[in-house]
Design an enzyme around this catalytic site. Structure first.
Site, PDB file in Angstrom:
ATOM      1  N   GLY B  74       0.816  -1.210   0.000  1.00  0.00           N
ATOM      2  CA  GLY B  74       0.000   0.000   0.000  1.00  0.00           C
ATOM      3  C   GLY B  74       0.848   1.258   0.000  1.00  0.00           C
ATOM      4  N   SER B  75       1.929   1.232   0.752  1.00  0.00           N
ATOM      5  CA  SER B  75       2.795   2.420   0.825  1.00  0.00           C
ATOM      6  C   SER B  75       3.392   2.747  -0.536  1.00  0.00           C
ATOM      7  CB  SER B  75       3.926   2.200   1.840  1.00  0.00           C
ATOM      8  OG  SER B  75       3.404   2.117   3.144  1.00  0.00           O
ATOM      9  N   ASN B 155      -6.994   4.331   9.519  1.00  0.00           N
ATOM     10  CA  ASN B 155      -6.429   3.081  10.010  1.00  0.00           C
ATOM     11  C   ASN B 155      -6.490   2.930  11.529  1.00  0.00           C
ATOM     12  OD1 ASN B 155      -4.574   5.272   9.492  1.00  0.00           O
ATOM     13  ND2 ASN B 155      -2.987   3.990  10.355  1.00  0.00           N
ATOM     14  N   GLN B 183      -7.452   0.397   4.275  1.00  0.00           N
ATOM     15  CA  GLN B 183      -8.287  -0.115   5.367  1.00  0.00           C
ATOM     16  C   GLN B 183      -9.737  -0.352   4.939  1.00  0.00           C
ATOM     17  OE1 GLN B 183      -7.271  -1.046   8.356  1.00  0.00           O
ATOM     18  NE2 GLN B 183      -5.166  -0.284   8.216  1.00  0.00           N
ATOM     19  N   SER B 203      -3.832  -2.765  -0.302  1.00  0.00           N
ATOM     20  CA  SER B 203      -2.769  -3.645   0.167  1.00  0.00           C
ATOM     21  C   SER B 203      -3.304  -5.062   0.334  1.00  0.00           C
ATOM     22  CB  SER B 203      -2.259  -3.106   1.503  1.00  0.00           C
ATOM     23  OG  SER B 203      -1.462  -4.080   2.140  1.00  0.00           O
ATOM     24  N   GLY B 204      -2.498  -6.053  -0.001  1.00  0.00           N
ATOM     25  CA  GLY B 204      -2.942  -7.437   0.071  1.00  0.00           C
ATOM     26  C   GLY B 204      -3.061  -7.992   1.479  1.00  0.00           C
ATOM     27  N   HIS B 205      -2.081  -7.647   2.337  1.00  0.00           N
ATOM     28  CA  HIS B 205      -2.045  -8.331   3.630  1.00  0.00           C
ATOM     29  C   HIS B 205      -3.120  -7.856   4.596  1.00  0.00           C
ATOM     30  CE1 HIS B 205       0.052  -5.430   6.433  1.00  0.00           C
ATOM     31  NE2 HIS B 205       0.216  -4.828   5.285  1.00  0.00           N
ATOM     32  N   THR B 241      10.349  -8.127 -12.005  1.00  0.00           N
ATOM     33  CA  THR B 241       9.639  -9.381 -12.261  1.00  0.00           C
ATOM     34  C   THR B 241       8.479  -9.510 -11.290  1.00  0.00           C
ATOM     35  OG1 THR B 241      11.663 -10.385 -13.074  1.00  0.00           O
ATOM     36  CG2 THR B 241       9.903 -11.890 -12.383  1.00  0.00           C
ATOM     37  N   CYS B 328       4.886   5.053  22.923  1.00  0.00           N
ATOM     38  CA  CYS B 328       5.795   3.922  23.065  1.00  0.00           C
ATOM     39  C   CYS B 328       5.624   2.906  21.969  1.00  0.00           C
ATOM     40  CB  CYS B 328       5.606   3.262  24.415  1.00  0.00           C
ATOM     41  SG  CYS B 328       6.380   4.240  25.685  1.00  0.00           S
TER      42      CYS B 328
END
Lengths: 140, 397
Positions: B74-75, B155, B183, B203-205, B241, B328
Site C-alpha cells: 500500500g505504501s 487506520n 483499510q 494492500s494485500g495483507h 519481475t 511507546c
C-alpha cells in the site's frame, strides 16, 4: 519491539509496587504528556543511612515499569551513597539490555531515585543540591 | 496468568493468510515458477494467471483490468500515486497538494518530502468525530492544485470518510482525486468508476493475502510516470519481475473479501458494539471516532490513567493481540497523530486501545476480552501515579 526476558519478568511481576505511607523521601519524575511518570518512595534508616525499603508507582510503557522495578531492587538494602551511584546503565545492564528507543526509561528510573533522595535531604533540612545534583526532567 | 486463549484482534495491522489464498499460491511457489515475461508455456501460463488476478482486482473495484497496477504494498501505491502525479503536473505549474492531517504516514511523509521539493501542501483538518468535511476540501482547491488525496477509512479510528462527495467535488473542479483505501477494501462497497475515484491504493495483507503485494488503480486517461524503471512489466509502468504467487493470492483474496461485505459486517458490527459498550463501562474512557461512520470491526477507546504499551503487553499475556496509539508503540515521544488530530490531549492519547476484529472473533471471544480488559486496566491503574492523582482530583499535567 524486542524486550529481554528479564524486562518482561519485571514488567509482568514488578517488584516493590506501591506506596510507603511514612516514607522518608518521595520523588516523582516525568510527565503524562511524554507518556512516562515514575513515583518513588524510600524508607531510610536514620542511624545507618541504609535504604530499608523502596516502592514505586509508574505510568508508562513496559520498559518504564521494568526499569522502576529494577531500580528499587538495586537500591534496597544499600546505603544512600550506593544509591546515589546508581546509573541508568546499571539498570539497563541488570535488565539484560533495553531497545534503543527505551533507554530514556532507564534515565527516568535513575532520576526517580535521585529525586526521592533529594526529597529525603530536604526533609532533613539539608540542601540536596551539592549532594544529589540537579534532577533532570525528561525533554518534552 | 495462563494463556487461556488466542484472540487476534489486530486485523487493521495485518491479517492471517487465508487457507484459500495459501492453496491458490502454493503451485506458484512449486511447479509454476515461470517468469511471466518468458516466451515458453511455463512463462505464458504465469502471465495468464497474473492477468487473471488483475481481472479479479479490477472487478472487485469496479475498474477495468488495464487500470490496475500491481505493486509491493500500500505504501508503494501511495508513494507512486502522489509523487508521480506531483512530478507530472508540476511541469504544468501545478505545485499544490491537498491531503488531510490524519492520513497514514505513507501519505504524510510523502507530502512532507514533496514540500521540501518546493510543493505547497494543504492539510485538511478533521472533526472531533474523525470526519472530513467535503466543503473544506472544496475551499482548499486552487487553480494550481495537482492532486487531492483523502483516505477512505482511517487506520486507527476506523472512520469512513465522505469519499463520494469529495470525489464529486474534485471531478467538478478537474482535480485528480486519490484515495488510500488500504483499510476500506473488503469492508465497504467500492465502485471506483461510479464514485468518480481517479486513483486508489490497496494492500494485500490487510485482506488475507500475503505481505509484500499491493495494487494501484489509475483511471484510464490519467498519465502516471514510472516509479520503478527497468523493464516492461505492468505495461511499462512498474519494472521488476512480477511477484506471481503473491499476485495470484491477492486476486483470490480480494475476490473473497468483496463477495459478501454486508453479510460479514452484519456479523461483526454487533460484536464490535458489544466491545465498545463493554469497555466504555469503565470510568474515564471515551470512544474515538464516529460511532456510526466507522469500519465494522474497529474499536478505538482511550482509557485514562494508563499507558497503551503496558496495556498491550498485559493483554498479550492473556492471549489477546491488540494495538495502541501511544508514543511507546510509535517509536517516538509523541502519541498517534490521528488521536491528536481529533483533539485528544497527549496524556489521553497515550492510553488508547485499538481492537480490529473480523468475523472469526466470536461472541465468546468478545466475552473473554470484556472479562480481561477491566482486570488489566484495574491492575495498571492501581500502579499508576496519574490515576492516583486523578482520583484525588489533582491535575497531572
Amino acid at each position: 519491539m524486542l524486550y529481554s526476558e528479564k524486562v518482561m519478568d519485571h514488567f509482568s511481576n514488578p517488584r516493590n509496587v506501591g506506596e510507603i505511607e511514612d516514607a522518608d523521601g518521595v520523588g516523582e519524575i516525568g510527565n503524562a504528556k511524554c507518556g512516562d511518570i515514575m513515583k518513588m518512595y524510600l524508607k531510610i534508616d536514620p542511624e545507618t543511612k541504609v535504604i530499608t525499603d523502596a516502592k514505586f508507582k509508574t505510568f508508562g510503557c513496559g520498559a518504564a515499569v521494568a526499569t522502576s522495578s529494577m531500580a528499587t531492587e538495586l537500591i534496597k538494602g544499600r546505603s544512600i551513597d550506593d544509591a546515589l551511584k546508581l546509573t541508568n546503565d546499571a539498570v539497563v545492564e541488570a535488565l539484560d539490555g533495553l531497545p534503543a528507543v527505551k533507554i530514556h526509561c532507564s534515565v527516568l528510573a535513575e532520576q526517580a531515585v535521585r529525586s526521592a533522595l533529594s526529597d529525603y535531604y530536604t526533609r532533613q533540612g539539608i540542601d540536596p543540591l551539592p549532594i544529589v545534583g540537579e534532577i533532570k526532567e525528561p525533554e518534552e | 496468568m495462563e494463556n487461556k486463549r488466542f484472540i487476534y484482534a489486530d486485523n487493521s495491522a495485518t491479517t492471517r493468510v487465508s487457507d484459500e489464498v495459501l492453496e491458490a499460491m502454493l503451485p506458484y511457489l512449486r511447479e509454476n515458477y515461470g517468469n511471466p515475461s518468458s516466451i515458453y508455456k511455463l512463462g505464458r501460463d504465469a502471465q495468464r494467471d497474473v492477468e487473471n488476478a488483475r481481472e479479479k482486482v479490477a472487478r472487485a473495484l469496479g475498474a477495468d483490468p488495464n487500470e490496475i497496477y500491481f505493486t509491493s504494498c500500500g505504501s508503494e501505491s501511495d508513494n507512486w500515486a502522489i509523487k508521480g502525479t506531483a512530478e507530472r503536473l508540476a511541469k504544468k505549474g501545478k505545485k499544490h497538494i491537498i491531503t488531510s492531517v490524519f492520513e497514514h504516514h505513507a501519505i504524510l511523509h510523502t507530502t512532507e518530502y514533496l514540500k521540501r521539493q518546493g510543493f505547497e501542501v494543504t492539510y485538511i483538518p478533521v472533526s472531533e468525530k474523525g470526519l472530513i468535511d467535503p466543503e473544506d476540501v472544496k475551499n482548499a482547491i486552487r487553480d494550481d492544485t495537482a492532486i487531492v488525496s483523502i483516505m477512505y477509512a482511517n487506520n486507527e479510528i476506523g472512520t469512513i470518510q465522505p469519499i463520494d462527495e469529495i470525489a464529486k467535488i474534485c471531478n467538478e473542479k478537474g482535480v485528480i482525486f486519490h484515495t488510500d483505501a488500504v483499510q476500506a477494501v473488503g469492508h465497504v462497497e467500492i465502485d471506483v468508476h461510479k464514485q468518480g475515484i481517479d486513483m486508489l491504493s490497496l494492500s494485500g495483507h490487510k485482506i488475507h493475502a500475503q505481505k509484500g503485494v499491493g495494487a494501484l488503480y489509475v483511471r484510464k486517461g490519467i498519465a502516471l510516470p514510472n516509479f520503478i524503471h527497468g523493464g516492461a512489466q505492468e505495461r511499462n509502468k512498474r519494472a521488476g519481475t512480477e511477484n506471481v504467487p503473491a499476485i495470484v493470492g491477492l486476486g483470490v483474496a480480494i475476490e473473497s473479501a468483496v463477495k459478501n461485505i454486508a453479510e460479514k459486517n452484519a456479523i461483526i458490527t454487533p460484536r464490535r458494539n458489544r466491545l465498545i459498550d463493554g469497555i466504555l463501562k469503565l470510568p474515564y474512557t471515551r470512544l474515538n471516532g464516529d460511532r456510526e461512520k466507522r469500519l465494522a470491526g474497529n474499536v478505538n477507546i482511550s482509557i485514562e490513567g494508563i499507558e497503551g504499551e503496558s496495556l498491550l503487553l498485559m493483554l498479550d499475556m492473556y492471549g489477546i493481540c491488540a494495538s495502541s496509539g501511544s508514543a511507546c508503540t510509535s517509536g517516538s515521544l509523541d502519541p498517534s497523530h490521528v488521536l491528536l488530530s481529533i483533539g485528544l490531549k497527549h496524556e489521553v492519547a497515550h492510553g488508547s486501545l485499538r481492537l480490529s476484529i473480523d468475523e472469526t472473533v466470536t461472541d465468546e471471544d468478545v466475552d473473554y476480552i470484556l472479562e480481561v480488559i477491566p482486570k488489566v486496566v484495574e491492575r495498571l491503574r492501581s500502579m499508576s501515579p496519574v490515576w492516583e492523582k486523578m482520583m484525588k482530583g489533582e491535575s497531572y499535567e
